[in-house]
Write an enzyme that holds these catalytic residues in place. Structure first.
Site, short mmCIF file in Angstrom:
data_model
loop_
_atom_site.label_atom_id
_atom_site.label_comp_id
_atom_site.label_asym_id
_atom_site.label_seq_id
_atom_site.Cartn_x
_atom_site.Cartn_y
_atom_site.Cartn_z
N HIS A 86 8.34 44.22 21.54
CA HIS A 86 7.21 43.39 21.98
C HIS A 86 6.00 44.29 22.24
CE1 HIS A 86 4.71 40.61 24.23
NE2 HIS A 86 5.46 39.64 23.75
N GLU A 155 3.41 38.54 15.98
CA GLU A 155 2.59 38.29 17.17
C GLU A 155 1.28 39.08 17.08
OE1 GLU A 155 5.05 36.63 20.66
OE2 GLU A 155 4.84 38.77 20.94
#
Ligand code: 13P
Length: 233
Positions: A86, A155
């Site tokens: 992430h 993302e």
């Protein structure tokens, strides 16, 4: 529309176990789509939901690694998914090589890695520049890995909210679709999902794209009513 994969990344929320259990308890068990909740690690063993994921893990299964959580430990708790790479972890030091080690460690325990890519992308970049960033990340992150066993989450970092996905602009669905096609054709990822400022108003646009297999939601996954709407689209 076929079943999509909707993953809830609660990040560092909520601040009490009671609130975490309350939030999990308010998420529909009969959603149209497949739902995975990723609460903070400390709550994982005390949340009752069919599909749970961790937000990160270490690459070694045991040993002298203070403060870490291993894929073997996650497996023992019945955790099926684990987010790795992430941008909020890359920001504090996770390198592409470390992310690769985590992906491999998850797969060794039969935990499905949810590999986030897109770190470093900015709103000004065009599709070609973004694919260059993704290629550089995925070349290392997926080294020695069967990509068909990996969920890749695109993302775009500039679009990630600070908690309220109604105050930020998500990427365009057609841009996300192009990135999903790139990740599937060049890297043979099993699934590609989109994450960053997903909310009730834009979720359908992403879910309607043929190559986007689901969503990685942040802020909206803490809003039970809105999240229940999204998982039933
Ligand atoms: P937001 O949906 O709050 O932008 O968060 C996205 C994200 O980082 C999910 O992993």
């Amino acid at each position: 529309m076929s079943k999509k994969l909707i993953i809830a990344n609660w990040k560092l929320n909520p601040t009490t176990l009671k609130d975490a259990q309350k939030l999990a308890g308010s998420i529909s068990l009969k959603a149209k789509n497949k739902v995975v909740l990723c609460p903070p690690t400390i709550y994982l063993s005390q949340i009752d939901y069919p599909n749970l994921g961790a937000q990160d893990c270490f690459w070694a299964d045991k040993g002298s690694h203070t403060g870490q959580t291993s894929p073997a430990q996650l497996k023992d708790l019945g955790i099926k998914y684990c987010i790795v790479g992430h941008s909020e972890k890359r920001e504090v030091g996770d390198t592409d090589e470390m992310v690769n080690a985590k992906v491999r460690a998850c797969l060794a325990q039969k935990i499905i890695p949810v590999l986030c890519v897109g770190f470093g992308t900015t709103v000004e970049q065009d599709d070609l520049e973004v694919t260059d960033v993704l290629r550089a990340q995925l070349n290392i992150n997926l080294k020695g890995v069967d990509p068909s066993k990996v969920v890749v989450a695109y993302e775009p970092v500039w679009a990630i909210s600070k908690g309220n996905p109604y105050q930020t602009r998500a990427a365009d669905a057609d841009h996300a679709e192009k990135m999903a096609i790139f990740i599937k054709t060049k890297f043979k990822a099993g699934k590609v999902i989109y994450g960053a400022s997903v909310n009730v108003n834009n979720a359908k646009g992403f879910l309607s794209q043929p190559n986007i297999d689901g969503l990685l939601t942040g802020g909206v996954s803490l809003m039970a009513k809105d999240f229940n709407t999204i998982i039933n689209l």
